[in-house]
Design an enzyme around this catalytic site. Sequence first.
Site, PDB file in Angstrom:
ATOM      1  N   GLU A 112      70.594 -36.349  31.227  1.00  0.00           N
ATOM      2  CA  GLU A 112      71.176 -37.299  30.268  1.00  0.00           C
ATOM      3  C   GLU A 112      70.379 -38.599  30.312  1.00  0.00           C
ATOM      4  O   GLU A 112      69.991 -39.030  31.384  1.00  0.00           O
ATOM      5  CB  GLU A 112      72.632 -37.612  30.665  1.00  0.00           C
ATOM      6  N   CYS A 456      60.325 -79.314   2.694  1.00  0.00           N
ATOM      7  CA  CYS A 456      59.349 -78.875   3.705  1.00  0.00           C
ATOM      8  C   CYS A 456      58.720 -77.547   3.263  1.00  0.00           C
ATOM      9  O   CYS A 456      59.440 -76.583   2.988  1.00  0.00           O
ATOM     10  CB  CYS A 456      60.056 -78.707   5.043  1.00  0.00           C
TER      11      CYS A 456
END
Length: 697
Positions: A112, A456
């Site tokens: 797993e 900006c």
Amino acid sequence: MPSQTHLKILREEIRQHNYRYHVLDAPIISDGEYDRLLHELKAIEAEHPEWITPDSPSQRAGAPPASKFDKVPHPAPILSLANAFGAEDTRAWFERIQKMDNRISEATFTVEPKLDGLTVVLHYKDGVFDQGATRGDGEIGEDITANLRTIKAIPLRIPVNSDQCPVVSGQDELPLFKDSPSLITEYSPPEYLVVRGEVFITHADFAALNKRQEEAGEKTYLNPRNTAAGALRQLDSRVTATRPLTLFIYQIVHAEGGEVPNSQWERLEYLRELGFPVNTDSRHFDDLEEMIHFVEGWEETRDQLPYEADGIVIKIDDRALSDSLGIVGKDPRGAIAYKFPSLEVTTTLNDIRVEVGRTGVLTPKAILEPVEINGVIVRNATLHNFDFIAEKDIRISDRVLLKRAGEVIPYIIASITEARPKHARAILPPSNCPACEQPIEHFEGEVAYYCVNAACPAQLIRNIEHFVSRGAMDIVGLGIKIVEQLVNEGLVGDVADLYSLSKDDLLALEGFKEKKANNLLDAIRASANQPLNRLIIGLGIRGVGESVARDLTLHFADLDALRAATQEDLESIEGIGPNIAAAIVDWHLLPFNQEMLGKLRDAGLNPSGQLTVDDGQPALLEGLTFVITGTLPTMSRKEAKEYILARGGKVTGSVSSKTDYLLAGEKAGSKLAKAKALEVKVIGEDELKEMENNVSV
Ligand code: IVH
């Protein structure tokens, strides 16, 4: 009249859909339909609180804060594992246990993925989720039941006999466990079952979470594991409910009053049949070398897993045999953790670069001495924010510890102060924006530093990039390179300017020919028809993403109505807190934005109307305009709004002569007074529902 039988069927239906969505990842109804079922359930439970049970799907929202966590003794020790580094270690482990017990030579293996999350222990009594705990010291954990309840992948109820096991139907398409017989009929489910699993956050959910945080100008989370750990340890489970936690179950810790299979592989299948989320990447092998070969292959492809795995757990499949081998310290001999090489390396921080985001947030990025991690050369990494840099005392020229996992952007964990060179330089937030040189602002109580100059260019580029993106106006073909060209050439000063671009403008840009220019202009023009919620997303207001935009569209008919909304109007909307409300109001106050909205309108972008509702409700309230106020008996205001919209009605934020009905609940304030003054009809929730029957189609 709602009956308990109806309630039971409704709960089962919701449970099934929840399971399909959160465990199988295969929903068969829309989110809207699911919400409606849940809403119906909550309405019945509000009327009959005595019918609420702890396993009702309504009990996942989180409970009021606790003052501390109680202690929970585990029914059996929650063990850990010894490590193996590579194939040789694994073979050595196998030889060791084979010498102890010759039956091991015939053993098979279940492997797993070893998830890098947090162990949790869940107790089910008579099929109902009863208690959940952390691992603690392995003997005693802490009671985090309220937090675990909010994780939708955790079943609140599991079958107690095989007839009650409808959950596996329709899953035959899953690649794993396909040929297994139904174990649940073979082993009757225990009356008291305790299972162990691992809670984690997937790479994708983590990236989405951080994107949201960054857009809201809030602290980004450092890594999935810490974030999951923090969420599980919240004293206020309503906070846990907002974090994208999930889990896999992999171990039966204790079972009483029933049976469970002896094989680990079958146990996984059995757990899956009971409705638990089980990792379908797990595998079963008969042969040691085949298993090792597979595990080595996994190591190569670990980056493709959707979650972080730091190894593979190899388990002797026969649990009785495995247990009989005993324990060394806290590690059972019958299983081992095959560890992957670490994804952490050290390198030198050569410099930092400050990036300006769409909302003006400044984000420091690390420029690194290039270094390889798991086959990928890493040159840049995130440094989160300036608080993080200060807290960790990270300086330019430092050696830094760096991690890269999955597709997630590499991040710096710490600096190695012991190896700090004399010339190392401290990193301070800039006082001016690196793009436009305007002064930076830092607001009280926030981590972020902002460039607040609406003009900006760095922000503008990010803003346009956001405006044209798929979830917003979806202008195909307008990539970041072209956006940069448009801004740098001065052709576009805000998003509205896109709509006044001419073909000549585009043809003057490098790389543009007739066809490309035409296609782009067509795409821009087509986007002018996008609905209101997408345009709102596109505006790029701090904290206003898909779901907030949806809520806003449910409350405001058009951009004018949104602009007119006060802080109070906005805060009265469920799901919108004071910060987002303030961000929306402040955004509208900026002259730059006001001008831009005017330009958008002049360009023909003025969508109105509501979200398209995807559920085929007859439009019985078509043409009627409602305002909602006060506390309604069973519905939240948001639910009432969705109810009206679903039936073709309109909902606006304030009462005017155009309002047809004021839907008023308890504690209705100024809106009620205004409605009375304007002689607008006032109705309650019951009357609203009645209307549906009376309006003729
Ligand atoms: S088995 C005796 N299986 O890895 C059983 N552990 O030390 C020991 N982990 O912190 C655990 N995925 O939380 C097992 N599929 C898995 C796992 C797993 C993750 C974690 C576990 C523990 C550590 C093992």
